[in-house]
Design an enzyme around this catalytic site. Sequence first.
Site, short mmCIF file in Angstrom:
data_model
loop_
_atom_site.label_atom_id
_atom_site.label_comp_id
_atom_site.label_asym_id
_atom_site.label_seq_id
_atom_site.Cartn_x
_atom_site.Cartn_y
_atom_site.Cartn_z
CG PHE A 1 -1.72 -1.28 1.31
CD1 PHE A 1 -2.66 -1.63 0.36
CD2 PHE A 1 -1.49 -2.16 2.36
CE1 PHE A 1 -3.37 -2.81 0.46
CE2 PHE A 1 -2.19 -3.35 2.47
CZ PHE A 1 -3.13 -3.68 1.51
CB CYS A 2 4.16 1.83 -0.68
SG CYS A 2 5.53 2.97 -0.88
N GLY A 3 3.05 4.28 -2.46
CA GLY A 3 3.11 4.93 -3.76
C GLY A 3 4.13 4.29 -4.70
CB THR B 1 2.84 -0.71 -4.42
OG1 THR B 1 2.93 -0.44 -3.01
CG2 THR B 1 2.39 -2.14 -4.63
#
Length: 185
Positions: free
Chosen positions: A59-61, A63
Amino acid sequence: MREVPRRVLLAAPLLMATEASAQPVQSAFDFTMESLEGGPLKLADFRGRAMLVVNTASFCGFTPQYTGLQRLHDRYEARGFLVLGVPSNDFNQESRDAARIKEFCETTYGITFPMATLTSVRGPAAHPLFAWLSSRAGGPPRWNFHKYLVGRDGRSVRAFPTSTEPDSPVLTRAVEAALEGRPLV
């Protein structure tokens, strides 16, 4: 016969004990992690390969870098290279459920490279592999998708920050150098 000074004779056992107790130089292949599927993930099974060890998060920018990591893995796998994904919640952007992480990686990004289970990568709780990598290559990950390239010897390590895309020329040149046994700098 020449007489050996007393201080040399007294120091000799200490020197021999120090040399005998010296640990062999450790390599990345000496570590074991827990695999995402469960069970041991022995890095010794990858001895002789170059590895890109990446702390990941769902859930990371950053990803979407999974796509490039899979392409990099596919491109160089036949030459003795692999990506090792290490999901981490150190930056609060990962599920705590291994089954959900596995499903996300496989269904969203088609990940086939080896994945460890949820692992701490920094601070006092960091997995020993990450503590070792950090000590050899400029410190711990500052964010998700920090990359450590490990040479075929298991001792050469070079770090790449999160912002380095998997298909960037600087990273692909370093991977090729690692595969050829050249320095990673």
